[in-house]
Design a protein around this motif. Structure first.
Motif, PDB file in Angstrom:
ATOM      1  N   GLN A 163      -5.796  -1.859   4.572  1.00 18.57           N
ATOM      2  CA  GLN A 163      -6.301  -0.642   3.945  1.00 18.57           C
ATOM      3  C   GLN A 163      -6.069   0.543   4.884  1.00 18.57           C
ATOM      4  O   GLN A 163      -6.293   0.417   6.094  1.00 18.57           O
ATOM      5  N   CYS A 164      -5.613   1.651   4.344  1.00 14.08           N
ATOM      6  CA  CYS A 164      -5.388   2.832   5.177  1.00 14.08           C
ATOM      7  C   CYS A 164      -6.713   3.274   5.787  1.00 14.08           C
ATOM      8  O   CYS A 164      -7.691   3.519   5.066  1.00 14.08           O
ATOM      9  N   GLN A 165      -6.749   3.358   7.092  1.00 17.49           N
ATOM     10  CA  GLN A 165      -7.990   3.698   7.786  1.00 17.49           C
ATOM     11  C   GLN A 165      -8.264   5.208   7.782  1.00 17.49           C
ATOM     12  O   GLN A 165      -9.276   5.661   8.286  1.00 17.49           O
ATOM     13  N   ALA A 166      -7.316   5.971   7.212  1.00 19.23           N
ATOM     14  CA  ALA A 166      -7.530   7.419   7.113  1.00 19.23           C
ATOM     15  C   ALA A 166      -8.010   7.825   5.727  1.00 19.23           C
ATOM     16  O   ALA A 166      -8.853   8.695   5.584  1.00 19.23           O
ATOM     17  N   CYS A 167      -7.465   7.157   4.658  1.00 16.62           N
ATOM     18  CA  CYS A 167      -7.819   7.605   3.306  1.00 16.62           C
ATOM     19  C   CYS A 167      -8.339   6.488   2.403  1.00 16.62           C
ATOM     20  O   CYS A 167      -8.781   6.760   1.287  1.00 16.62           O
ATOM     21  N   GLY A 168      -8.261   5.240   2.860  1.00 14.59           N
ATOM     22  CA  GLY A 168      -8.810   4.143   2.057  1.00 14.59           C
ATOM     23  C   GLY A 168      -7.819   3.507   1.097  1.00 14.59           C
ATOM     24  O   GLY A 168      -8.110   2.484   0.480  1.00 14.59           O
ATOM     25  N   PHE A 171       2.962   2.346   6.732  1.00 16.37           N
ATOM     26  CA  PHE A 171       2.923   3.764   6.369  1.00 16.37           C
ATOM     27  C   PHE A 171       2.132   3.907   5.076  1.00 16.37           C
ATOM     28  O   PHE A 171       2.391   3.196   4.100  1.00 16.37           O
ATOM     29  N   CYS A 172       1.159   4.805   5.072  1.00 17.54           N
ATOM     30  CA  CYS A 172       0.368   5.016   3.856  1.00 17.54           C
ATOM     31  C   CYS A 172       1.084   6.019   2.955  1.00 17.54           C
ATOM     32  O   CYS A 172       1.281   7.171   3.327  1.00 17.54           O
ATOM     33  N   ASN A 173       1.462   5.551   1.770  1.00 20.50           N
ATOM     34  CA  ASN A 173       2.181   6.415   0.834  1.00 20.50           C
ATOM     35  C   ASN A 173       1.310   7.527   0.262  1.00 20.50           C
ATOM     36  O   ASN A 173       1.819   8.491  -0.295  1.00 20.50           O
ATOM     37  N   GLU A 174      -0.018   7.376   0.419  1.00 20.21           N
ATOM     38  CA  GLU A 174      -0.921   8.377  -0.154  1.00 20.21           C
ATOM     39  C   GLU A 174      -1.203   9.525   0.799  1.00 20.21           C
ATOM     40  O   GLU A 174      -1.351  10.662   0.386  1.00 20.21           O
ATOM     41  N   CYS A 175      -1.332   9.227   2.114  1.00 26.22           N
ATOM     42  CA  CYS A 175      -1.729  10.299   3.044  1.00 26.22           C
ATOM     43  C   CYS A 175      -0.796  10.435   4.244  1.00 26.22           C
ATOM     44  O   CYS A 175      -0.979  11.327   5.069  1.00 26.22           O
ATOM     45  N   GLY A 176       0.195   9.536   4.376  1.00 20.13           N
ATOM     46  CA  GLY A 176       1.170   9.680   5.461  1.00 20.13           C
ATOM     47  C   GLY A 176       0.732   9.131   6.803  1.00 20.13           C
ATOM     48  O   GLY A 176       1.479   9.190   7.780  1.00 20.13           O
TER      49      GLY A 176
HETATM   50 ZN   LIG Z   1      -3.834   6.898   3.745  1.00 19.41          ZN
END
Ligand SMILES: [Zn+2]
Length: 393
Positions: A6-11, A50-55
């Motif tokens: 899980q992206c630790q910046a945006c979930g 790489f998180c496609n939602e927040c980079g």
């Molecule tokens: Zn993210």
């Protein structure tokens, strides 16, 4: 679901893993006293997503339980004149921007305290520094009377500490739950809208664009571009005051204050998500080629019957050696930090020697781990009467 998925910046769970290296040492700045201990050093895997939602980018295979940031942790770059100049200028700029005289500065993850001491010296501020690897005997400045050092990790138990200026340099990239951490900092500032918050981290965009794989290692479990960093701080309730790069664009800086994230200045570079996606794709397609080139460079030296030393024993050297699988091709790693001499590089077992050692060893080649230090290293070698071929990664 594991935390790494899980992206630790945006979930978001929309992550693409684009770079993998197996079994790298989990620490690269911890002092290791023998070659055996260095070779037996605990290892973990890199699987950078790489998180496609927040980079935002994170090591999806990261396990924080393996880390030990004890006083044996040797991260300082303060022995380099080039680095000291950068730090002096940074302190002066921060004081000029935020007029820190008579104010209190709180540094989260202050290392050996060098930045905090210098900032207090230059500005006249008082300070509080928190770091598990702080060593009191390293602070000799008279300004230490105005600074309280706490040997610990920053956490909620220190939320009572108040300051006018909160800084956190080269720490966030060691933290997996980045949102939780930035939100914790923001929560401590409730009702203190004038507090300035300054974070500095390595710039992830440069790593992508240069395929700087030597800057990807286990200790750094998170990587940001300007956009992903700004998005994280805005999502935690900060208004962004400045967003820029420094140290030859190797570092990324953000200055902000608690407030309405939709207010204040908006920086055009914040909208970098599509660009970052392209850079990730380029990294993925080009990094293998870079490995091949670097391995061939070393092999040419070996085939010519010449010697090569690496200059700089920090994380870049560990990553360079372990990622490329270089072992006996290189015998020694040089460092200007005397606390490292006679110690061994974690994971690879290379002995760390002083620059003076080269007078006797006489390598034909010196490979500098960070190009920014080439001028000062060239001068040191000339001062010792040595003129090897100098190259930088
Ligand atoms: Zn993210």
């Amino acid at each position: 679901m594991s935390i790494g998925e899980q992206c630790q910046a945006c979930g978001s769970t929309n992550l693409d893993v684009f770079f993998k290296v197996q079994k790298v040492p989990v620490h690269s700045c911890l002092m290791v006293k023998s070659r055996e201990e260095a070779l037996a050093f605990p290892r973990g895997d890199l699987a950078i997503g790489f998180c496609n939602e927040c980079g935002f980018m994170q090591n999806t295979a990261f396990d924080p339980s393996v880390h030990n940031y004890s006083p044996d942790y040797e991260e300082t770059q303060g022995f380099s004149p080039r680095f000291r100049d950068f730090q002096t200028e940074l302190c002066a700029t921060q004081d000029a921007k935020y007029d820190l005289s008579g104010k209190t500065v709180l540094e989260l993850g202050c290392g050996k305290g060098e930045f905090l001491v210098q900032l207090c010296e230059i500005s006249g501020a008082s300070g509080i520094g928190i770091d598990p690897s702080y060593r009191p005997e390293r602070t000799t400045s008279a300004v230490a009377e105005r600074i309280e050092f706490i040997v610990d990790f920053y956490s909620e138990k220190f939320s009572h500490l108040t300051a006018d200026y909160v800084c956190c340099r080269h720490t966030l990239e060691h933290i997996q739950p980045v949102k939780e951490f930035v939100q914790m900092v923001r929560n401590t500032l409730e009702g203190r809208p004038d507090t300035i918050v300054f974070f500095e981290i390595p710039d992830g965009e440069r790593v992508l664009v240069d395929q700087a794989f030597e800057d990807i290692y286990y200790e750094h479990c998170t990587y940001f571009t300007k956009g992903s960093l700004a998005r994280l701080f805005r999502s935690c309730g900060f208004e962004i005051l400045d967003l820029y790069k420094g140290f030859d664009d190797q570092y990324l800086m953000i200055e902000c204050k608690p407030g309405d994230p939709t207010q204040g200045k908006r920086f055009p570079e914040e909208d970098d998500l599509e660009q970052t996606k392209g850079q990730v794709a380029e990294f993925r397609s080009k990094v293998e080629e870079k490995f091949k080139r670097f391995r061939a460079d070393i092999q040419r030296i070996v085939d010519a019957g010449e010697k090569v030393v690496l200059w700089g024993s920090g994380s870049k050297a560990v990553s360079y050696l372990t990622t490329l699988g270089i072992t006996t091709e290189v015998e020694y790693v040089v460092d200007i930090n005397p606390h490292k001499w006679g110690k061994f590089v974690a994971g690879t077992g290379h002995e760390i020697v002083s620059p003076e050692f080269l007078k006797e060893y006489k390598p034909e080649n010196v490979l500098v781990m960070n190009a920014i230090y080439v001028p000062e290293i060239t001068q040191s070698l000339l001062d010792m009467g040595l003129s090897p071929k100098i190259d930088a990664v």
